[in-house]
Design a protein around this motif. Structure first.
Motif, PDB file in Angstrom:
ATOM      1  N   MET A 120       0.642   9.384   7.764  1.00 35.20           N
ATOM      2  CA  MET A 120      -0.251   8.703   8.682  1.00 35.20           C
ATOM      3  C   MET A 120       0.517   7.562   9.341  1.00 35.20           C
ATOM      4  O   MET A 120       1.208   6.799   8.683  1.00 35.20           O
ATOM      5  N   LYS A 121       0.373   7.453  10.640  1.00 34.14           N
ATOM      6  CA  LYS A 121       1.048   6.395  11.382  1.00 34.14           C
ATOM      7  C   LYS A 121       0.316   5.063  11.177  1.00 34.14           C
ATOM      8  O   LYS A 121      -0.862   5.031  10.832  1.00 34.14           O
ATOM      9  N   THR A 122       1.044   3.992  11.421  1.00 37.07           N
ATOM     10  CA  THR A 122       0.502   2.647  11.195  1.00 37.07           C
ATOM     11  C   THR A 122      -0.738   2.393  12.034  1.00 37.07           C
ATOM     12  O   THR A 122      -1.728   1.842  11.531  1.00 37.07           O
ATOM     13  N   HIS A 123      -0.724   2.789  13.300  1.00 36.00           N
ATOM     14  CA  HIS A 123      -1.912   2.531  14.128  1.00 36.00           C
ATOM     15  C   HIS A 123      -3.121   3.289  13.598  1.00 36.00           C
ATOM     16  O   HIS A 123      -4.239   2.811  13.692  1.00 36.00           O
ATOM     17  N   GLN A 124      -2.902   4.444  12.985  1.00 32.48           N
ATOM     18  CA  GLN A 124      -4.007   5.195  12.378  1.00 32.48           C
ATOM     19  C   GLN A 124      -4.522   4.492  11.125  1.00 32.48           C
ATOM     20  O   GLN A 124      -5.730   4.487  10.868  1.00 32.48           O
ATOM     21  N   GLN A 125      -3.619   3.894  10.364  1.00 33.71           N
ATOM     22  CA  GLN A 125      -4.036   3.120   9.195  1.00 33.71           C
ATOM     23  C   GLN A 125      -4.914   1.944   9.625  1.00 33.71           C
ATOM     24  O   GLN A 125      -5.931   1.655   8.994  1.00 33.71           O
ATOM     25  N   ILE A 126      -4.495   1.276  10.694  1.00 39.33           N
ATOM     26  CA  ILE A 126      -5.252   0.124  11.191  1.00 39.33           C
ATOM     27  C   ILE A 126      -6.622   0.574  11.688  1.00 39.33           C
ATOM     28  O   ILE A 126      -7.634  -0.070  11.388  1.00 39.33           O
ATOM     29  N   GLU A 127      -6.674   1.678  12.414  1.00 37.75           N
ATOM     30  CA  GLU A 127      -7.963   2.195  12.894  1.00 37.75           C
ATOM     31  C   GLU A 127      -8.878   2.539  11.728  1.00 37.75           C
ATOM     32  O   GLU A 127     -10.084   2.259  11.762  1.00 37.75           O
ATOM     33  N   GLY A 128      -8.328   3.125  10.679  1.00 37.82           N
ATOM     34  CA  GLY A 128      -9.122   3.440   9.491  1.00 37.82           C
ATOM     35  C   GLY A 128      -9.650   2.195   8.807  1.00 37.82           C
ATOM     36  O   GLY A 128     -10.803   2.151   8.360  1.00 37.82           O
ATOM     37  N   LEU A 129      -8.807   1.172   8.739  1.00 39.41           N
ATOM     38  CA  LEU A 129      -9.215  -0.103   8.153  1.00 39.41           C
ATOM     39  C   LEU A 129     -10.341  -0.728   8.969  1.00 39.41           C
ATOM     40  O   LEU A 129     -11.348  -1.178   8.417  1.00 39.41           O
ATOM     41  N   GLU A 130     -10.189  -0.731  10.305  1.00 41.56           N
ATOM     42  CA  GLU A 130     -11.246  -1.257  11.177  1.00 41.56           C
ATOM     43  C   GLU A 130     -12.564  -0.516  10.935  1.00 41.56           C
ATOM     44  O   GLU A 130     -13.626  -1.139  10.841  1.00 41.56           O
ATOM     45  N   ASP A 131     -12.485   0.779  10.838  1.00 41.70           N
ATOM     46  CA  ASP A 131     -13.685   1.604  10.640  1.00 41.70           C
ATOM     47  C   ASP A 131     -14.383   1.255   9.326  1.00 41.70           C
ATOM     48  O   ASP A 131     -15.599   1.095   9.281  1.00 41.70           O
ATOM     49  N   ARG A 132     -13.600   1.107   8.264  1.00 37.85           N
ATOM     50  CA  ARG A 132     -14.196   0.774   6.960  1.00 37.85           C
ATOM     51  C   ARG A 132     -14.786  -0.634   6.964  1.00 37.85           C
ATOM     52  O   ARG A 132     -15.814  -0.874   6.324  1.00 37.85           O
ATOM     53  N   ILE A 133     -14.170  -1.558   7.687  1.00 36.96           N
ATOM     54  CA  ILE A 133     -14.734  -2.914   7.785  1.00 36.96           C
ATOM     55  C   ILE A 133     -16.063  -2.852   8.528  1.00 36.96           C
ATOM     56  O   ILE A 133     -17.059  -3.448   8.104  1.00 36.96           O
ATOM     57  N   ARG A 134     -16.101  -2.118   9.644  1.00 35.78           N
ATOM     58  CA  ARG A 134     -17.352  -1.991  10.415  1.00 35.78           C
ATOM     59  C   ARG A 134     -18.470  -1.373   9.580  1.00 35.78           C
ATOM     60  O   ARG A 134     -19.617  -1.791   9.666  1.00 35.78           O
ATOM     61  N   LYS A 135     -18.125  -0.365   8.788  1.00 35.97           N
ATOM     62  CA  LYS A 135     -19.123   0.328   7.968  1.00 35.97           C
ATOM     63  C   LYS A 135     -19.462  -0.428   6.687  1.00 35.97           C
ATOM     64  O   LYS A 135     -20.447  -0.111   6.030  1.00 35.97           O
ATOM     65  N   GLY A 136     -18.633  -1.397   6.323  1.00 37.92           N
ATOM     66  CA  GLY A 136     -18.867  -2.153   5.093  1.00 37.92           C
ATOM     67  C   GLY A 136     -18.536  -1.373   3.838  1.00 37.92           C
ATOM     68  O   GLY A 136     -19.090  -1.625   2.778  1.00 37.92           O
ATOM     69  N   THR A 137     -17.586  -0.431   3.949  1.00 41.88           N
ATOM     70  CA  THR A 137     -17.237   0.421   2.818  1.00 41.88           C
ATOM     71  C   THR A 137     -15.927   0.011   2.160  1.00 41.88           C
ATOM     72  O   THR A 137     -15.294   0.825   1.483  1.00 41.88           O
ATOM     73  N   VAL A 146      -4.331  -5.491   4.808  1.00 40.86           N
ATOM     74  CA  VAL A 146      -3.800  -6.256   5.939  1.00 40.86           C
ATOM     75  C   VAL A 146      -2.419  -6.804   5.581  1.00 40.86           C
ATOM     76  O   VAL A 146      -1.478  -6.723   6.368  1.00 40.86           O
ATOM     77  N   HIS A 147      -2.286  -7.324   4.369  1.00 40.58           N
ATOM     78  CA  HIS A 147      -0.997  -7.855   3.938  1.00 40.58           C
ATOM     79  C   HIS A 147       0.069  -6.755   3.920  1.00 40.58           C
ATOM     80  O   HIS A 147       1.211  -6.983   4.340  1.00 40.58           O
ATOM     81  N   ALA A 148      -0.293  -5.580   3.460  1.00 41.49           N
ATOM     82  CA  ALA A 148       0.657  -4.461   3.405  1.00 41.49           C
ATOM     83  C   ALA A 148       1.130  -4.039   4.795  1.00 41.49           C
ATOM     84  O   ALA A 148       2.235  -3.523   4.944  1.00 41.49           O
ATOM     85  N   LEU A 149       0.308  -4.271   5.805  1.00 35.64           N
ATOM     86  CA  LEU A 149       0.669  -3.903   7.179  1.00 35.64           C
ATOM     87  C   LEU A 149       1.631  -4.898   7.827  1.00 35.64           C
ATOM     88  O   LEU A 149       2.254  -4.589   8.849  1.00 35.64           O
ATOM     89  N   LEU A 150       1.775  -6.071   7.241  1.00 37.12           N
ATOM     90  CA  LEU A 150       2.524  -7.152   7.870  1.00 37.12           C
ATOM     91  C   LEU A 150       3.945  -6.763   8.260  1.00 37.12           C
ATOM     92  O   LEU A 150       4.403  -7.074   9.353  1.00 37.12           O
ATOM     93  N   PHE A 151       4.641  -6.063   7.404  1.00 34.31           N
ATOM     94  CA  PHE A 151       6.045  -5.767   7.671  1.00 34.31           C
ATOM     95  C   PHE A 151       6.280  -4.306   8.047  1.00 34.31           C
ATOM     96  O   PHE A 151       7.382  -3.785   7.888  1.00 34.31           O
ATOM     97  N   ALA A 152       5.255  -3.672   8.593  1.00 34.59           N
ATOM     98  CA  ALA A 152       5.404  -2.284   9.039  1.00 34.59           C
ATOM     99  C   ALA A 152       6.417  -2.192  10.178  1.00 34.59           C
ATOM    100  O   ALA A 152       7.104  -1.173  10.327  1.00 34.59           O
ATOM    101  N   PHE A 153       6.499  -3.272  10.975  1.00 33.65           N
ATOM    102  CA  PHE A 153       7.448  -3.309  12.093  1.00 33.65           C
ATOM    103  C   PHE A 153       8.140  -4.662  12.108  1.00 33.65           C
ATOM    104  O   PHE A 153       7.524  -5.682  11.824  1.00 33.65           O
ATOM    105  N   ASP A 154       9.403  -4.654  12.465  1.00 33.66           N
ATOM    106  CA  ASP A 154      10.142  -5.895  12.636  1.00 33.66           C
ATOM    107  C   ASP A 154       9.964  -6.341  14.083  1.00 33.66           C
ATOM    108  O   ASP A 154      10.893  -6.305  14.885  1.00 33.66           O
ATOM    109  N   ASP A 155       8.729  -6.707  14.416  1.00 32.28           N
ATOM    110  CA  ASP A 155       8.371  -7.081  15.775  1.00 32.28           C
ATOM    111  C   ASP A 155       7.490  -8.324  15.705  1.00 32.28           C
ATOM    112  O   ASP A 155       6.431  -8.307  15.048  1.00 32.28           O
ATOM    113  N   ALA A 156       7.912  -9.391  16.373  1.00 30.63           N
ATOM    114  CA  ALA A 156       7.215 -10.676  16.273  1.00 30.63           C
ATOM    115  C   ALA A 156       5.776 -10.600  16.761  1.00 30.63           C
ATOM    116  O   ALA A 156       4.875 -11.183  16.142  1.00 30.63           O
ATOM    117  N   ASP A 157       5.526  -9.901  17.872  1.00 31.50           N
ATOM    118  CA  ASP A 157       4.154  -9.807  18.402  1.00 31.50           C
ATOM    119  C   ASP A 157       3.233  -9.086  17.427  1.00 31.50           C
ATOM    120  O   ASP A 157       2.117  -9.533  17.162  1.00 31.50           O
TER     121      ASP A 157
END
Length: 90
Positions: free
Chosen positions: A1-18, A28-39
């Motif tokens: 699964m790509k990182t953007h898909q992981q983020i979308e899944g996380l957003e979905d679970r937050i919205r649903k409260g699951t 969220v912490h685990a996603l921090l260093f997925a890319f060596d990109d400052a933005d």
């Protein structure tokens, strides 16, 4: 699964409260260093800050309450997901 898909899944679970507060912080912490990109990293750090505020009424109240903080959290995750998608070449 790509990182953007992981983020979308996380957003979905937050919205649903699951997803628990601890799981949100951990993911969220685990996603921090997925890319060596400052933005990208800045957006994830912002999301992590909002997540910390979300779990504490004393911290979320000055920002309009949990619902408002949750909106900011989801907004930052959405921006990070867009950045991740670009970085992945999508």
């Amino acid at each position: 699964m790509k990182t953007h898909q992981q983020i979308e899944g996380l957003e979905d679970r937050i919205r649903k409260g699951t997803i628990s507060d601890e799981e949100i912080l951990r993911e969220v912490h685990a996603l921090l260093f997925a890319f060596d990109d400052a933005d990208y990293q800045e957006k994830i750090r912002n999301a992590h800050d909002w997540a910390n505020k979300y779990f504490s009424p004393s911290q979320s109240d000055p920002f309009g309450g949990r619902d408002m903080v949750r909106s900011h959290l989801l907004q930052e995750l959405g921006l990070a997901g867009e950045e991740a998608k670009e970085l992945e070449g999508g």
